[in-house]
Design a protein around this motif. Structure first.
Motif, PDB file in Angstrom:
ATOM      1  N   VAL A  90       8.048   4.605 -22.475  1.00 18.93           N
ATOM      2  CA  VAL A  90       7.716   3.277 -23.003  1.00 18.93           C
ATOM      3  C   VAL A  90       7.966   2.226 -21.930  1.00 18.93           C
ATOM      4  O   VAL A  90       9.099   2.083 -21.444  1.00 18.93           O
ATOM      5  N   LEU A  91       6.926   1.518 -21.545  1.00 22.88           N
ATOM      6  CA  LEU A  91       7.019   0.492 -20.508  1.00 22.88           C
ATOM      7  C   LEU A  91       6.694  -0.868 -21.092  1.00 22.88           C
ATOM      8  O   LEU A  91       5.679  -1.022 -21.787  1.00 22.88           O
ATOM      9  N   LEU A  92       7.528  -1.855 -20.830  1.00 22.65           N
ATOM     10  CA  LEU A  92       7.240  -3.228 -21.220  1.00 22.65           C
ATOM     11  C   LEU A  92       6.903  -4.004 -19.959  1.00 22.65           C
ATOM     12  O   LEU A  92       7.739  -4.174 -19.080  1.00 22.65           O
ATOM     13  N   ASN A  93       5.653  -4.431 -19.859  1.00 20.68           N
ATOM     14  CA  ASN A  93       5.173  -5.131 -18.667  1.00 20.68           C
ATOM     15  C   ASN A  93       5.494  -4.339 -17.391  1.00 20.68           C
ATOM     16  O   ASN A  93       5.889  -4.892 -16.372  1.00 20.68           O
ATOM     17  N   GLY A  94       5.333  -3.017 -17.488  1.00 19.54           N
ATOM     18  CA  GLY A  94       5.524  -2.139 -16.341  1.00 19.54           C
ATOM     19  C   GLY A  94       6.928  -1.609 -16.147  1.00 19.54           C
ATOM     20  O   GLY A  94       7.148  -0.721 -15.318  1.00 19.54           O
ATOM     21  N   LYS A  95       7.901  -2.117 -16.896  1.00 22.90           N
ATOM     22  CA  LYS A  95       9.293  -1.676 -16.745  1.00 22.90           C
ATOM     23  C   LYS A  95       9.643  -0.668 -17.835  1.00 22.90           C
ATOM     24  O   LYS A  95       9.401  -0.894 -19.017  1.00 22.90           O
ATOM     25  N   ASN A  96      10.222   0.448 -17.420  1.00 20.96           N
ATOM     26  CA  ASN A  96      10.586   1.501 -18.372  1.00 20.96           C
ATOM     27  C   ASN A  96      11.777   1.044 -19.210  1.00 20.96           C
ATOM     28  O   ASN A  96      12.904   0.993 -18.737  1.00 20.96           O
ATOM     29  N   ILE A  97      11.522   0.704 -20.474  1.00 24.57           N
ATOM     30  CA  ILE A  97      12.603   0.229 -21.334  1.00 24.57           C
ATOM     31  C   ILE A  97      13.203   1.358 -22.167  1.00 24.57           C
ATOM     32  O   ILE A  97      14.287   1.208 -22.728  1.00 24.57           O
ATOM     33  N   TYR A  98      12.508   2.513 -22.231  1.00 24.80           N
ATOM     34  CA  TYR A  98      13.046   3.624 -23.019  1.00 24.80           C
ATOM     35  C   TYR A  98      14.291   4.208 -22.352  1.00 24.80           C
ATOM     36  O   TYR A  98      15.146   4.785 -23.012  1.00 24.80           O
ATOM     37  N   GLN A  99      14.401   4.038 -21.046  1.00 24.95           N
ATOM     38  CA  GLN A  99      15.577   4.529 -20.327  1.00 24.95           C
ATOM     39  C   GLN A  99      16.759   3.574 -20.430  1.00 24.95           C
ATOM     40  O   GLN A  99      17.863   3.907 -20.022  1.00 24.95           O
ATOM     41  N   ASP A 100      16.523   2.379 -20.987  1.00 27.50           N
ATOM     42  CA  ASP A 100      17.576   1.383 -21.147  1.00 27.50           C
ATOM     43  C   ASP A 100      18.416   1.732 -22.375  1.00 27.50           C
ATOM     44  O   ASP A 100      17.956   1.610 -23.511  1.00 27.50           O
ATOM     45  N   GLN A 101      19.650   2.171 -22.141  1.00 26.60           N
ATOM     46  CA  GLN A 101      20.510   2.602 -23.241  1.00 26.60           C
ATOM     47  C   GLN A 101      20.884   1.462 -24.173  1.00 26.60           C
ATOM     48  O   GLN A 101      21.351   1.692 -25.294  1.00 26.60           O
ATOM     49  N   THR A 102      20.695   0.215 -23.736  1.00 26.48           N
ATOM     50  CA  THR A 102      21.044  -0.939 -24.576  1.00 26.48           C
ATOM     51  C   THR A 102      19.853  -1.455 -25.378  1.00 26.48           C
ATOM     52  O   THR A 102      19.987  -2.400 -26.150  1.00 26.48           O
ATOM     53  N   MET A 103      18.692  -0.826 -25.185  1.00 22.99           N
ATOM     54  CA  MET A 103      17.486  -1.312 -25.852  1.00 22.99           C
ATOM     55  C   MET A 103      17.544  -1.056 -27.359  1.00 22.99           C
ATOM     56  O   MET A 103      17.941   0.019 -27.813  1.00 22.99           O
ATOM     57  N   THR A 104      17.151  -2.053 -28.120  1.00 19.14           N
ATOM     58  CA  THR A 104      17.040  -1.968 -29.578  1.00 19.14           C
ATOM     59  C   THR A 104      15.772  -2.699 -29.994  1.00 19.14           C
ATOM     60  O   THR A 104      15.204  -3.458 -29.205  1.00 19.14           O
TER      61      THR A 104
END
Length: 257
Positions: free
Chosen positions: A229-243
């Motif tokens: 999952v990329l938001l504007n090209g940045k992989n946010i699925y690897q962000d453990q703080t993402m909600t």
């Protein structure tokens, strides 16, 4: 009791104990295989689960026809199915496999937020469909479900059918989506989708080659697994703080910029 009878009973007990140990070992191996195959939807899964490796890369697609993209497909090589306003300031790129349990978990958690943001015109989502579970577990459910979803896109019903497929996802080891009857059953849950044109598209595998091309693009992209999952090209699925709340905040802040 005679010594002979005692020896006979002891031998029987020993044989029984051996059989029980064999059964325990077999059960343990079977549980390990199922658990190991279901931990994550990654390209390297077959290397971990040896028994599954024999099926790696097989998708029964030798009869692939010409590449026919679904209506409205966009992006490089026309491999993205867009949802939301074209002018949205934020773009969420999602690589998914309809048989992937981790993809279902993502969808279940983020679905309301994604719908809210796309409906408000703040977010555009580009869905890319992959078939890695077919390769790792065997079968054609990933491909057939993706083709059916592309057929739903032709009918203007992709978002609804996409959600229904994930809400009714079978167990990873169950290739239920390989059956057209199952895909039609779920299409009936989307108002106006189960039409002769949709059924013909599914039965003919109209978009099978397009799905395979999308999966090739996924593998060429060097991604570690689905979902990506990329938001504007940045992989946010690897962000453990993402909600979902954090995603909403990021999109809304970008909409104001």
């Amino acid at each position: 009791m005679s010594e002979k009878n005692r020896d006979g009973k002891r031998t029987a007990r020993e044989r029984l104990a051996v059989e029980r140990e064999k059964q325990k070992a077999a059960d343990k191996r079977r549980r390990a295989l199922i658990v190991g195959a279901s931990v994550v939807c990654v390209l390297g899964l077959a290397a971990v689960v040896g028994v599954v490796a024999a099926n790696a890369g097989k998708d029964d697609s030798s009869d692939a026809g010409p590449v026919v993209g679904p209506s409205g497909a966009q992006g490089k090589d026309g491999l993205a199915i867009p949802v939301g306003e074209q002018g949205a300031k934020s773009t969420l790129t999602v690589w998914e496999d309809f048989r992937c349990p981790a993809c279902k978990s993502f969808e279940d958690a983020y679905r309301p937020t994604i719908h809210e943001l796309t409906d408000s015109g703040k977010l555009k989502v580009e869905y890319h469909l992959a078939t890695i579970i077919d390769g790792n577990m065997g079968g054609t459910g990933s491909r057939n479900a993706a083709n059916a979803a592309a057929c739903a896109q032709d009918a203007g019903k992709f978002p609804q059918y996409h959600d229904v497929l994930y809400q009714n996802q079978p167990q990873e080891v169950d290739d239920a989506f390989a059956k057209n009857s199952k895909l039609f059953e779920l299409a009936a849950k989307v108002k106006g989708l189960d039409t002769p044109a949709f059924r013909k598209c599914v039965e003919n595998g109209t978009h099978n080659s397009w799905v395979e091309k999308s999966n090739d693009a996924f593998k060429a992209g060097g991604f570690s697994g689905t979902p990506t999952v990329l938001l504007n090209g940045k992989n946010i699925y690897q962000d453990q703080t993402m909600t979902p709340a954090k995603l909403k905040q990021m999109v809304e802040e970008n909409a104001k910029a």
